[in-house]
Write an enzyme that holds these catalytic residues in place. Sequence first.
Site, PDB file in Angstrom:
ATOM      1  N   LYS A 100      -2.798   6.344   1.837  1.00 26.98           N
ATOM      2  CA  LYS A 100      -2.222   5.204   2.695  1.00 26.98           C
ATOM      3  C   LYS A 100      -3.016   5.080   3.935  1.00 26.98           C
ATOM      4  O   LYS A 100      -4.084   5.632   4.111  1.00 26.98           O
ATOM      5  CB  LYS A 100      -0.678   5.705   3.155  1.00 26.98           C
TER       6      LYS A 100
ATOM      7  N   HIS B 119      -4.523  -2.539   2.262  1.00 25.05           N
ATOM      8  CA  HIS B 119      -3.747  -3.770   2.202  1.00 25.05           C
ATOM      9  C   HIS B 119      -4.457  -4.884   3.624  1.00 25.05           C
ATOM     10  O   HIS B 119      -3.677  -5.123   4.485  1.00 25.05           O
ATOM     11  CB  HIS B 119      -2.123  -3.341   3.233  1.00 25.05           C
TER      12      HIS B 119
END
Length: 349
Positions: A75, A93
């Site tokens: 992450k 992302h």
Amino acid sequence: MTHLWVRAEQRPNEERVGLTPEGAAALVQAGLRVTVEKSSVRAIPLEGYVQAGVEIAEENTWPQAPADAIIFGLKELPEDGTPLPHRHIMFGHAYKGQPAGRELLKRFKAGGGTLYDLEYLVNDDGRRVAAFGYWAGYAGAAVALKTWAAQQRGALIGPVAKYSGRQALLDDLASEMHAMLRPRAIVIGALGRVGTGASDLCEALGVTVTKWDVAETASGGPFPEVLQHEIFLNCILARPGCPVFVPASAKTESRALTVIGDIACDPTSDFSPIKVYDRATDWSAPALRVADVPPLDVTAIDNLPSLLPVESSEDYAAQLLPSLQTLTALDAGVWGRAKAEFDRHIATV
């Protein structure tokens, strides 16, 4: 010698890891140098990595890693604005118009580093070589059902927490939904990994599932059928050309729909197919109420597989290991394609 540095995850409620001790041993055997940080939260104990023969580093010391180390995590990094000089493997992302993603790319540009985005590790046919999709779908459907069950009690879902395994999750849900008539669910993206996991969880709890995929959504919409189900589970990644499945007008339209599980979870993307909300939810507040009569709650947690951290880690790590074993040829194959994707996007910063 290629040096892979497995960092500790620094995001709350993130206990997964992309390399198991067995995988670490295989990389060492293949001639890679492997460093694994200590972690106060990792679901897989450090002892196994020690036995695998890797080097052990203190938690969160990756910024001081040797310049040639490839930093591997799952992450996001802490959003502290610091330049990033290393090569990083992680879910960035950063390529779909997300504001935070652009800031991340600026950090790579400032530091001269490179992002090998795990979402963009693809084979020759363009298919991802590893994904948490099945467990994201499984856990995402569970959170959506818990949200629906809370609505039946006149409440909003409370905080969620990790489970020791799949059976513990099923037992908890079965208890929570005891004596309740089952809702109807529609899964869009039902043929993929995410949709399969979502469908499996629903069917395990006796929920009837309408399964849609490319053929059923090829018309581009509108899709009034979505509003005729109590639960909608979105398992389609936001990308250019993605149809709108739930328009903003759904808040005030006549509908059976009361829960949206946006398992793909890209609310800030320009291409989001769900237009009734604009921010992710989290473990402490899993659902966002966007309409009151009847209620409409959206769940959009972007680290869903962490609800089942051991099973999801083991599954993902097994899928990714063959690619990690090719890190010695970083300019070719899946890594070369990921680097090309990074180069394309960093050029716009």
